[in-house]
Motif scaffolding. Structure first.
Motif, PDB file in Angstrom:
ATOM      1  N   LEU A 119     -21.232  24.934  23.667  1.00 10.26           N
ATOM      2  CA  LEU A 119     -22.015  24.781  22.455  1.00 10.26           C
ATOM      3  C   LEU A 119     -21.138  24.402  21.268  1.00 10.26           C
ATOM      4  N   TRP A 120     -21.702  23.594  20.387  1.00  8.03           N
ATOM      5  CA  TRP A 120     -21.071  23.307  19.107  1.00  8.03           C
ATOM      6  C   TRP A 120     -21.977  23.872  18.012  1.00  8.03           C
ATOM      7  N   GLU A 122     -24.318  33.414  11.803  1.00 10.25           N
ATOM      8  CA  GLU A 122     -23.166  32.921  11.057  1.00 10.25           C
ATOM      9  C   GLU A 122     -22.153  32.264  11.986  1.00 10.25           C
ATOM     10  N   SER A 123     -22.027  32.804  13.191  1.00  7.62           N
ATOM     11  CA  SER A 123     -21.065  32.281  14.154  1.00  7.62           C
ATOM     12  C   SER A 123     -21.389  30.869  14.600  1.00  7.62           C
ATOM     13  N   TRP A 124     -22.657  30.480  14.504  1.00 12.42           N
ATOM     14  CA  TRP A 124     -23.080  29.163  14.992  1.00 12.42           C
ATOM     15  C   TRP A 124     -23.648  28.263  13.894  1.00 12.42           C
ATOM     16  N   GLY A 125     -23.497  28.658  12.639  1.00 11.88           N
ATOM     17  CA  GLY A 125     -23.959  27.808  11.544  1.00 11.88           C
ATOM     18  C   GLY A 125     -25.467  27.785  11.380  1.00 11.88           C
ATOM     19  N   LEU A 126     -26.137  28.852  11.821  1.00 14.89           N
ATOM     20  CA  LEU A 126     -27.592  28.924  11.726  1.00 14.89           C
ATOM     21  C   LEU A 126     -27.998  29.598  10.418  1.00 14.89           C
ATOM     22  N   THR A 127     -29.280  29.557  10.121  1.00 14.25           N
ATOM     23  CA  THR A 127     -29.794  30.237   8.942  1.00 14.25           C
ATOM     24  C   THR A 127     -29.585  31.744   9.097  1.00 14.25           C
ATOM     25  N   VAL A 135      -4.167  18.928  18.062  1.00 12.98           N
ATOM     26  CA  VAL A 135      -5.555  19.305  17.801  1.00 12.98           C
ATOM     27  C   VAL A 135      -6.462  18.302  18.497  1.00 12.98           C
ATOM     28  N   GLY A 136      -6.793  18.634  19.756  1.00 19.31           N
ATOM     29  CA  GLY A 136      -7.726  17.841  20.542  1.00 19.31           C
ATOM     30  C   GLY A 136      -9.057  18.553  20.640  1.00 19.31           C
ATOM     31  N   PRO A 137      -9.942  18.117  21.543  1.00 18.81           N
ATOM     32  CA  PRO A 137     -11.279  18.698  21.635  1.00 18.81           C
ATOM     33  C   PRO A 137     -11.323  20.212  21.766  1.00 18.81           C
ATOM     34  N   MET A 138     -10.468  20.792  22.596  1.00 15.09           N
ATOM     35  CA  MET A 138     -10.525  22.237  22.796  1.00 15.09           C
ATOM     36  C   MET A 138     -10.069  22.988  21.548  1.00 15.09           C
ATOM     37  N   THR A 139      -9.072  22.461  20.867  1.00 13.23           N
ATOM     38  CA  THR A 139      -8.614  23.107  19.634  1.00 13.23           C
ATOM     39  C   THR A 139      -9.625  22.927  18.514  1.00 13.23           C
ATOM     40  N   TRP A 140     -10.284  21.762  18.459  1.00 14.64           N
ATOM     41  CA  TRP A 140     -11.338  21.582  17.461  1.00 14.64           C
ATOM     42  C   TRP A 140     -12.441  22.614  17.641  1.00 14.64           C
ATOM     43  N   ARG A 141     -12.750  22.977  18.892  1.00 14.31           N
ATOM     44  CA  ARG A 141     -13.763  24.008  19.106  1.00 14.31           C
ATOM     45  C   ARG A 141     -13.266  25.361  18.601  1.00 14.31           C
ATOM     46  N   LEU A 142     -11.966  25.616  18.719  1.00 18.69           N
ATOM     47  CA  LEU A 142     -11.411  26.836  18.153  1.00 18.69           C
ATOM     48  C   LEU A 142     -11.624  26.885  16.641  1.00 18.69           C
ATOM     49  N   LEU A 143     -11.547  25.727  16.006  1.00 21.53           N
ATOM     50  CA  LEU A 143     -11.682  25.675  14.550  1.00 21.53           C
ATOM     51  C   LEU A 143     -13.126  25.777  14.096  1.00 21.53           C
ATOM     52  N   THR A 144     -14.061  25.479  14.975  1.00 22.86           N
ATOM     53  CA  THR A 144     -15.458  25.411  14.546  1.00 22.86           C
ATOM     54  C   THR A 144     -16.357  26.470  15.157  1.00 22.86           C
ATOM     55  N   GLN A 157     -24.905  19.185  18.393  1.00 25.05           N
ATOM     56  CA  GLN A 157     -24.240  19.096  19.698  1.00 25.05           C
ATOM     57  C   GLN A 157     -23.719  17.695  20.017  1.00 25.05           C
ATOM     58  N   LEU A 158     -24.478  16.679  19.678  1.00 27.09           N
ATOM     59  CA  LEU A 158     -24.096  15.313  20.024  1.00 27.09           C
ATOM     60  C   LEU A 158     -23.112  14.701  19.040  1.00 27.09           C
ATOM     61  N   ASP A 159     -22.962  15.329  17.888  1.00 21.27           N
ATOM     62  CA  ASP A 159     -22.160  14.735  16.818  1.00 21.27           C
ATOM     63  C   ASP A 159     -20.685  15.142  16.860  1.00 21.27           C
ATOM     64  N   TRP A 160     -20.428  16.444  17.095  1.00 13.89           N
ATOM     65  CA  TRP A 160     -19.045  16.909  17.042  1.00 13.89           C
ATOM     66  C   TRP A 160     -18.110  16.152  17.979  1.00 13.89           C
ATOM     67  N   PRO A 161     -18.478  15.925  19.254  1.00 15.96           N
ATOM     68  CA  PRO A 161     -17.536  15.223  20.143  1.00 15.96           C
ATOM     69  C   PRO A 161     -17.152  13.833  19.639  1.00 15.96           C
ATOM     70  N   ALA A 162     -18.055  13.189  18.909  1.00 16.21           N
ATOM     71  CA  ALA A 162     -17.745  11.867  18.369  1.00 16.21           C
ATOM     72  C   ALA A 162     -17.073  11.956  17.004  1.00 16.21           C
ATOM     73  N   LEU A 163     -17.299  13.047  16.303  1.00 18.73           N
ATOM     74  CA  LEU A 163     -16.790  13.204  14.940  1.00 18.73           C
ATOM     75  C   LEU A 163     -15.323  13.622  14.925  1.00 18.73           C
ATOM     76  N   ILE A 164     -14.928  14.475  15.862  1.00 14.11           N
ATOM     77  CA  ILE A 164     -13.555  14.980  15.862  1.00 14.11           C
ATOM     78  C   ILE A 164     -12.558  13.871  16.206  1.00 14.11           C
ATOM     79  N   ILE A 165     -11.363  14.012  15.686  1.00 12.93           N
ATOM     80  CA  ILE A 165     -10.283  13.038  15.900  1.00 12.93           C
ATOM     81  C   ILE A 165      -9.029  13.824  16.268  1.00 12.93           C
TER      82      ILE A 165
END
Length: 279
Positions: A145-146, A118-123, A265-274, A207-215
């Motif tokens: 990790l994302w 659940e912590s990582w969005g897995l089945t 809310v930059g990259p490090m804070t986005w990781r806190l949210l996800t 992994q490759l999507d979040w860094p480009a997706l976050i704003i």
């Protein structure tokens, strides 16, 4: 890589996955001590295993060797393959007793595995299989990790769904942010990935999507990316306006986990949210 972030581990390493590698080798009949030190004996055993499965014999456990080495385990299983799961730090968190590394996959082990999933969005099936092991293997220093957001997820099973949908909308998608990550959301992920690269295209955010997706957003900003932030906080109105209440909520989270709190809310804070950092 994008949805299965297998690590690469070789001689001299003492990180947590090393002991799991040793337990898996023991489960496959190799005689060695699971001491968590990737020394010559472990490297030789890995090389011997690689030769039996037709892999490149280099004594290194990387993305090609991991999937062949692991042994999926579930409730009711016993032995060293179960110990490979139990020895991880994820089975112990504040206020909870550490899990015994006893080689018995009981209800408590299954519960801890589901928590990790659940912590990582897995089945969330409580089974330590390839998907779960790809994330366990990647719990090494320096690897940020994302989590995953997959088709079929809902806000109730993966709190990142609304975050992902609002961010996809911020990048031009016409999907509805309804908390249900269905086929249209998956198609939006595919379209977004195709603007970034030619490989690792799927319907899953990884992994490759979040860094480009976050704003990056801050006080005074408006729009879908702000709604993505607000959707994390249950007491906020998701109106897309980064006002005083949103700023206070962000600073409160940062103050606990990422001081000093600046409200940005930059990259490090986005990781806190996800990424789940607390129970």
């Amino acid at each position: 890589m994008n949805v299965s972030p297998w690590s690469t581990i070789g001689s001299g390493v003492t990180w947590a996955p090393v002991k799991s590698i040793q337990y898996f080798l023991r489960a496959r009949g190799h005689t060695l001590v699971a001491d968590g030190i990737y020394g010559p004996v472990t490297a030789a055993a890995v090389g011997a295993f690689q030769s039996t499965v037709g892999a490149t014999v280099d004594g290194i456990v990387g993305p090609q060797t991991w999937p062949q080495l692991i042994i999926a385990t579930a409730e009711g299983d016993t032995g060293d393959a179960v110990r490979a799961v139990q020895q991880f730090g994820f089975v112990s968190f504040p206020g909870v007793d550490p899990l015994l590394v006893d080689g018995v996959y009981g209800p408590v082990t299954a519960e801890r595995v589901r928590f990790f999933q659940e912590s990582w969005g897995l089945t969330q099936d409580g089974i330590a299989g390839p998907e779960t092991w790809s994330f366990l293997s990647a719990l090494v220093p320096g690897q940020d990790l994302w989590p995953l957001v997959k088709v079929g997820a809902t806000q109730a099973t993966n709190w990142r769904v609304l975050i992902a949908q609002h961010l996809l909308r911020a990048h031009g998608s016409g999907i509805v942010a309804d908390g249900i990550f269905g086929p249209l959301s998956g198609a939006a992920v595919t379209a977004f990935q195709q603007t970034l690269r030619a490989q690792f295209i799927s319907t899953t955010i990884g992994q490759l999507d979040w860094p480009a997706l976050i704003i990056t957003v801050k006080a005074g900003d408006t729009g879908e990316a702000v709604k993505a932030v607000q959707s994390f906080f249950p007491d906020l109105v998701v109106d897309g306006v980064f006002g005083p209440l949103t700023d206070a909520a962000v600073r409160g989270l940062q103050g606990v986990f990422l001081p000093p709190a600046d409200g940005i809310v930059g990259p490090m804070t986005w990781r806190l949210l996800t990424v789940r950092l607390f129970d």
